[in-house]
Design a protein around this motif. Sequence first.
Motif, PDB file in Angstrom:
ATOM      1  N   UNK A 234      12.029  -2.982   5.736  1.00  0.00           N
ATOM      2  CA  UNK A 234      12.423  -2.868   4.572  1.00  0.00           C
ATOM      3  C   UNK A 234      11.649  -3.021   3.305  1.00  0.00           C
ATOM      4  N   UNK A 235      10.943  -4.294   3.661  1.00  0.00           N
ATOM      5  CA  UNK A 235      10.151  -4.404   2.073  1.00  0.00           C
ATOM      6  C   UNK A 235       8.946  -3.787   1.887  1.00  0.00           C
ATOM      7  N   UNK A 236       8.269  -3.382   3.379  1.00  0.00           N
ATOM      8  CA  UNK A 236       6.941  -2.653   3.153  1.00  0.00           C
ATOM      9  C   UNK A 236       7.125  -1.072   2.353  1.00  0.00           C
ATOM     10  N   UNK A 237       8.123  -0.406   2.957  1.00  0.00           N
ATOM     11  CA  UNK A 237       8.307   0.671   1.989  1.00  0.00           C
ATOM     12  C   UNK A 237       8.564   0.775   0.729  1.00  0.00           C
ATOM     13  N   UNK A 238       9.358  -0.253   0.169  1.00  0.00           N
ATOM     14  CA  UNK A 238       9.317  -0.615  -1.291  1.00  0.00           C
ATOM     15  C   UNK A 238       8.151  -0.925  -1.917  1.00  0.00           C
ATOM     16  N   UNK A 239       7.186  -1.877  -1.246  1.00  0.00           N
ATOM     17  CA  UNK A 239       5.899  -2.146  -1.929  1.00  0.00           C
ATOM     18  C   UNK A 239       4.947  -1.041  -1.915  1.00  0.00           C
ATOM     19  N   UNK A 240       5.132   0.025  -0.881  1.00  0.00           N
ATOM     20  CA  UNK A 240       4.264   1.051  -0.804  1.00  0.00           C
ATOM     21  C   UNK A 240       4.854   2.101  -1.783  1.00  0.00           C
ATOM     22  N   UNK A 241       5.584   2.111  -2.618  1.00  0.00           N
ATOM     23  CA  UNK A 241       5.754   2.693  -3.724  1.00  0.00           C
ATOM     24  C   UNK A 241       5.050   2.400  -4.912  1.00  0.00           C
ATOM     25  N   UNK A 242       4.731   1.135  -4.877  1.00  0.00           N
ATOM     26  CA  UNK A 242       3.954   0.753  -6.134  1.00  0.00           C
ATOM     27  C   UNK A 242       2.494   1.029  -6.096  1.00  0.00           C
ATOM     28  N   UNK A 243       1.873   1.732  -7.034  1.00  0.00           N
ATOM     29  CA  UNK A 243       0.594   2.105  -7.002  1.00  0.00           C
ATOM     30  C   UNK A 243      -0.378   1.067  -6.815  1.00  0.00           C
ATOM     31  N   UNK A 244       0.024  -0.131  -7.766  1.00  0.00           N
ATOM     32  CA  UNK A 244      -1.089  -1.348  -7.675  1.00  0.00           C
ATOM     33  C   UNK A 244      -1.011  -1.785  -6.251  1.00  0.00           C
ATOM     34  N   UNK A 245       0.054  -1.936  -5.626  1.00  0.00           N
ATOM     35  CA  UNK A 245       0.127  -2.415  -3.986  1.00  0.00           C
ATOM     36  C   UNK A 245      -0.818  -1.673  -3.158  1.00  0.00           C
ATOM     37  N   UNK A 246      -0.651  -0.297  -3.473  1.00  0.00           N
ATOM     38  CA  UNK A 246      -1.354   0.730  -2.445  1.00  0.00           C
ATOM     39  C   UNK A 246      -2.936   0.459  -2.968  1.00  0.00           C
ATOM     40  N   UNK A 247      -3.216   0.524  -4.049  1.00  0.00           N
ATOM     41  CA  UNK A 247      -4.567   0.503  -4.548  1.00  0.00           C
ATOM     42  C   UNK A 247      -5.324  -0.888  -4.260  1.00  0.00           C
ATOM     43  N   UNK A 248      -4.483  -1.961  -4.156  1.00  0.00           N
ATOM     44  CA  UNK A 248      -5.063  -3.281  -4.130  1.00  0.00           C
ATOM     45  C   UNK A 248      -5.225  -3.382  -2.442  1.00  0.00           C
ATOM     46  N   UNK A 249      -4.266  -2.857  -1.707  1.00  0.00           N
ATOM     47  CA  UNK A 249      -4.509  -2.873  -0.195  1.00  0.00           C
ATOM     48  C   UNK A 249      -5.842  -2.014   0.105  1.00  0.00           C
ATOM     49  N   UNK A 250      -5.829  -0.838  -0.293  1.00  0.00           N
ATOM     50  CA  UNK A 250      -6.964   0.206   0.305  1.00  0.00           C
ATOM     51  C   UNK A 250      -8.417  -0.715  -0.279  1.00  0.00           C
ATOM     52  N   UNK A 251      -8.316  -1.076  -1.434  1.00  0.00           N
ATOM     53  CA  UNK A 251      -9.386  -1.843  -1.866  1.00  0.00           C
ATOM     54  C   UNK A 251     -10.001  -2.927  -1.235  1.00  0.00           C
ATOM     55  N   UNK A 252      -8.908  -3.846  -0.720  1.00  0.00           N
ATOM     56  CA  UNK A 252      -9.207  -4.715   0.443  1.00  0.00           C
ATOM     57  C   UNK A 252      -9.736  -4.425   1.761  1.00  0.00           C
ATOM     58  N   UNK A 253      -9.025  -3.191   2.195  1.00  0.00           N
ATOM     59  CA  UNK A 253      -9.712  -2.610   3.373  1.00  0.00           C
ATOM     60  C   UNK A 253     -10.903  -2.166   3.272  1.00  0.00           C
ATOM     61  N   UNK A 254     -11.286  -1.413   2.049  1.00  0.00           N
ATOM     62  CA  UNK A 254     -12.636  -0.907   1.945  1.00  0.00           C
ATOM     63  C   UNK A 254     -13.632  -1.959   1.665  1.00  0.00           C
ATOM     64  N   UNK A 255     -13.223  -3.363   1.392  1.00  0.00           N
ATOM     65  CA  UNK A 255     -14.120  -4.312   0.948  1.00  0.00           C
ATOM     66  C   UNK A 255     -14.853  -4.107  -0.181  1.00  0.00           C
ATOM     67  N   UNK A 256     -14.289  -3.442  -1.196  1.00  0.00           N
ATOM     68  CA  UNK A 256     -15.074  -3.269  -2.484  1.00  0.00           C
ATOM     69  C   UNK A 256     -14.939  -4.459  -3.447  1.00  0.00           C
ATOM     70  N   UNK A 257     -14.149  -5.323  -3.276  1.00  0.00           N
ATOM     71  CA  UNK A 257     -14.033  -6.631  -3.985  1.00  0.00           C
ATOM     72  C   UNK A 257     -15.190  -7.880  -3.461  1.00  0.00           C
ATOM     73  N   UNK A 258     -15.913  -7.222  -2.443  1.00  0.00           N
ATOM     74  CA  UNK A 258     -16.896  -8.214  -1.912  1.00  0.00           C
ATOM     75  C   UNK A 258     -18.442  -7.793  -2.402  1.00  0.00           C
ATOM     76  N   UNK A 259     -18.412  -6.877  -3.473  1.00  0.00           N
ATOM     77  CA  UNK A 259     -19.584  -6.657  -4.106  1.00  0.00           C
ATOM     78  C   UNK A 259     -20.519  -8.087  -4.564  1.00  0.00           C
TER      79      UNK A 259
END
Length: 377
Positions: A352-377
Amino acid sequence: MTARTLPATTRVAIVGAGPTGLALAVTLARAGVDFVLLDKLAEGANTSRAAVVHARTLEVLDDLGASAPLRERGLVVDRFTVRDGRRTLARLSFAGLPTPHPYTLLVPQSETEEVLLARLRELGGEVHRPCEVAAVEQDADGVTLTTATGETLRARYAVGADGMRSAIREAAGIGFTGSSYGQSFVLADVTMDWRPGRDEVSLNFHADGLVVVAPLPHGRYRIVAIVDEAPAAPDAAYVQALLEARAPGQARVTGVVWGSRFRVHHRVADAYRAGRLLLAGDAAHVHSPAGGQGMNTGIQDAYALGRAFAEDRLDTYEARRRPVARRVVAFTDRMTRVATVRSAPARALRNTVLPLLGRLPAFRRNLATELAELDYR
């Protein structure tokens, strides 16, 4: 290759010629730092194993002159989808991330190693194989490594890029804090018809355990699944039954190219350096394969350590990279635990919670950034 006589001395001895050791050797070669790269195996990997190369790693490989040939061998995918059965819970896109590589590259580890080795040879380097390190002793001035055949190598520093059971970490007396997951993991590269297609990496939740399906070059797919007890060599019937149970009606498996089982630990070395002995890659951190972070973090360790050697700032290496490992281990552990909850109420809450979070652009962007490891520069 045939075994080569070891030189008597070097500045940096690198133990382990997987992706981490090769990336470190390339970084040192480009900087003109003397090194010797050793590996106990007679030849490099010929299986796919790690198969995901994320954006930050591709940025590192840009600088090392290895990203273009690797991309030619790989499959570009920019979407990550989370499902429970046939229900889509969230979609993430890497497109639009602030990087020259707004995607993930799917390519077998054996090909990543081939590209790094070819680049190393372009720079005049080579791997000494088979060359197993049997003893490591350090003193105030350097490190003496003795091989199983009795040869010795004197180095100012030695780096353990030799995996979870690192001889260098053991010689350094560095602890490896953490634990292991109770379940086993099954890994298989298969040919199959997969209804979601080849344009995404699919993370599939199920009460029995997580299943990741990722497309590979040459029409193949990578399957990674958590199971209570995995077979030593999963066959097509086993993989078909697994997918039918957890992603019903989505797959028709036609063959298994390669498969194995393994158990997964989540651990971080208590230190990345003890005197003249240093750690990188799986010798320093191991974790769940969720998200495909392992090889990526190791290559980034290698690049940071190589630059630290070249710029005479070794004292900064642990402070820069160990917090990254702790973050990656925590992140992949959270992903694994969220994906593997078994109680019906917890699964219902998650779904129930994940689809709600998935509608938030900031959540999608932050999770994609974490997977891509771009914060580790």
